[in-house]
Scaffold this motif. Structure first.
Motif, mmCIF file in Angstrom:
data_model
loop_
_atom_site.group_PDB
_atom_site.id
_atom_site.type_symbol
_atom_site.label_atom_id
_atom_site.label_comp_id
_atom_site.label_asym_id
_atom_site.label_seq_id
_atom_site.Cartn_x
_atom_site.Cartn_y
_atom_site.Cartn_z
ATOM 1 N N ILE A 139 48.248 -50.676 -10.552
ATOM 2 C CA ILE A 139 49.142 -51.612 -11.615
ATOM 3 C C ILE A 139 50.276 -51.062 -11.718
ATOM 4 O O ILE A 139 50.909 -51.950 -11.647
ATOM 5 C CB ILE A 139 48.316 -52.353 -12.518
ATOM 6 N N ARG A 140 49.898 -49.273 -11.301
ATOM 7 C CA ARG A 140 51.574 -49.398 -11.680
ATOM 8 C C ARG A 140 52.434 -49.677 -11.068
ATOM 9 O O ARG A 140 52.911 -49.646 -10.736
ATOM 10 C CB ARG A 140 50.925 -47.545 -12.157
ATOM 11 N N PRO A 173 53.322 -54.747 -18.679
ATOM 12 C CA PRO A 173 52.022 -54.070 -19.678
ATOM 13 C C PRO A 173 50.689 -54.474 -19.367
ATOM 14 O O PRO A 173 50.059 -55.335 -18.667
ATOM 15 C CB PRO A 173 52.299 -54.720 -20.541
ATOM 16 N N ILE A 174 49.578 -52.862 -19.796
ATOM 17 C CA ILE A 174 48.400 -52.907 -19.048
ATOM 18 C C ILE A 174 47.888 -53.189 -20.575
ATOM 19 O O ILE A 174 47.785 -52.618 -21.744
ATOM 20 C CB ILE A 174 47.965 -51.376 -18.151
ATOM 21 N N MET A 175 46.396 -54.035 -20.066
ATOM 22 C CA MET A 175 45.641 -54.201 -21.185
ATOM 23 C C MET A 175 44.094 -53.673 -20.644
ATOM 24 O O MET A 175 44.087 -54.177 -19.446
ATOM 25 C CB MET A 175 45.904 -55.221 -21.686
ATOM 26 N N LEU A 176 42.960 -52.783 -21.608
ATOM 27 C CA LEU A 176 41.845 -52.758 -20.801
ATOM 28 C C LEU A 176 41.451 -54.124 -21.657
ATOM 29 O O LEU A 176 41.234 -54.217 -23.318
ATOM 30 C CB LEU A 176 40.910 -51.763 -21.401
ATOM 31 N N ALA A 177 41.111 -55.510 -21.424
ATOM 32 C CA ALA A 177 40.814 -56.445 -21.678
ATOM 33 C C ALA A 177 39.565 -56.363 -22.324
ATOM 34 O O ALA A 177 38.732 -56.702 -22.938
ATOM 35 C CB ALA A 177 40.646 -57.589 -21.022
ATOM 36 N N GLU A 178 38.456 -55.217 -22.010
ATOM 37 C CA GLU A 178 37.415 -55.892 -22.028
ATOM 38 C C GLU A 178 36.792 -53.884 -22.003
ATOM 39 O O GLU A 178 37.197 -53.559 -20.574
ATOM 40 C CB GLU A 178 35.759 -56.479 -21.133
ATOM 41 N N TRP A 179 36.238 -52.985 -22.954
ATOM 42 C CA TRP A 179 35.590 -51.639 -21.833
ATOM 43 C C TRP A 179 34.644 -51.097 -23.033
ATOM 44 O O TRP A 179 34.675 -51.700 -24.198
ATOM 45 C CB TRP A 179 37.333 -50.580 -22.016
ATOM 46 N N GLY A 180 34.090 -50.789 -22.800
ATOM 47 C CA GLY A 180 32.479 -50.039 -23.765
ATOM 48 C C GLY A 180 31.942 -48.889 -22.782
ATOM 49 O O GLY A 180 32.121 -48.577 -21.917
ATOM 50 N N VAL A 181 30.711 -48.367 -23.912
ATOM 51 C CA VAL A 181 30.988 -47.062 -23.283
ATOM 52 C C VAL A 181 29.098 -47.375 -23.430
ATOM 53 O O VAL A 181 28.814 -47.510 -24.674
ATOM 54 C CB VAL A 181 31.197 -45.820 -23.777
ATOM 55 N N ALA A 182 28.167 -46.808 -22.752
ATOM 56 C CA ALA A 182 26.610 -47.231 -23.217
ATOM 57 C C ALA A 182 26.477 -45.306 -24.031
ATOM 58 O O ALA A 182 27.617 -44.412 -22.816
ATOM 59 C CB ALA A 182 25.740 -47.450 -22.068
ATOM 60 N N GLU A 183 25.266 -45.280 -24.660
ATOM 61 C CA GLU A 183 24.709 -43.990 -24.561
ATOM 62 C C GLU A 183 24.389 -43.742 -23.488
ATOM 63 O O GLU A 183 23.597 -43.945 -22.417
ATOM 64 C CB GLU A 183 23.412 -43.633 -25.412
#
Length: 290
Positions: A208-209, A216-226
């Motif tokens: 993107i850059r 401008p950039i967005m992390l529209a969803e992000w997530g971290v699992a165990e």
């Protein structure tokens, strides 16, 4: 840097009680609340509007097709529904809000002429919605192009054709996850931001850059699992974000996907007390505001 979340409701919760529960858990009011809509049901809903107070901003993702192909939408098949939605927004909601048109389209692309689902069909559909909103006098929508951002798509011949054009897109977003149990992916926060392999593609943030440097950039969803066998992994990754986010100055918003039923595994912030404490420390750091 704005921080926000999509908060999956749990048993007995309403949208409002889920949101307030999450904010209480993480120790701060969210700057962005993310909600998803499909078809002809008008939005934002009264419940969503009631939450958009005290500095909270709505981020609404909409799939407008109602059973039509992208090409059919681009040709006008759902113009009446688009116009009703635009008129509803104009009369019911005055604040600025983020609006994504059919987030994460990549998996649905059928790169065969006439399929109705080519990348260009998607771009034309996106343009159609934006044009009709603007024609109806909607001036408070901030249009967001949301990619999956997976390398297998970005390196295809058709990926560039998804882009609706700079005049139709205000922000660019993508949806990175860290899912050790699901697929063994257990890198650091920088790894998540620029997931890639080999040298043909060096990560979505970098892409993107390089290709849209003014957006401008967005992390529209992000997530971290165990991570199995490592009770500290998830919480430590959260805690690392304030220290590392300065490497990515184009990221202006991060919207967490707080859900126990995400396809990438249980990524809610409170999978363990240790994880929640890490998220809370991250969320309340000075790098987030608004």
């Amino acid at each position: 840097m704005l921080t926000g979340a999509f908060v999956q409701t749990r048993s007995g919760e309403t949208v409002k009680t889920a949101t307030t529960r999450f904010e209480r858990q993480v120790g701060r009011r969210q700057s962005i609340l993310h909600f998803y809509h499909v078809g002809t049901k008008l939005f934002p809903t009264p419940a969503e509007i009631s939450l958009a107070t005290g500095g909270r901003r709505l981020f609404l993702s909409w799939k407008p097709e109602s059973g039509h192909t992208w090409a059919q939408v681009a040709a006008g098949a759902v113009d009446d529904a688009i116009d009703r939605e635009a008129n509803y927004v104009k009369s019911h909601y005055k604040a600025k809000f983020f609006l994504a048109i059919h987030h994460e389209p990549e998996d649905e692309v059928k790169p065969v002429s006439g399929s109705g689902y080519t990348a260009k069909d998607y771009a034309h559909m996106y343009q159609r919605v934006v044009k009709r909103f603007r024609a109806k006098g909607v001036t408070n929508a901030v249009f967001v192009m949301v990619y999956m951002g997976a390398q297998k798509h970005v390196t295809t011949f058709w990926f560039k054709n998804l882009w609706p054009g700079a005049s139709y897109v205000d922000w660019i977003a993508y949806d990175p996850y860290v899912t050790p149990k699901t697929n063994g992916q257990s890198g650091s926060f920088p790894w998540m931001v620029n997931v890639h392999w080999g040298s043909e593609f060096t990560g979505m943030y970098n892409w993107i850059r390089a290709n849209h440097p003014r957006k401008p950039i967005m992390l529209a969803e992000w997530g971290v699992a165990e991570k199995p066998g490592d009770a500290t992994y998830k919480g430590d990754l959260f805690r690392s974000v304030p220290r590392l986010i300065g490497r990515y100055p184009k990221i202006k918003a991060m919207v967490y996907f707080d859900s126990p039923i995400a396809r990438s595994g249980k990524v809610q912030a409170d999978t363990t007390a240790r994880a929640l404490n890490g998220y809370k420390a991250m969320s309340n750091s000075s790098c987030f505001f608004g």
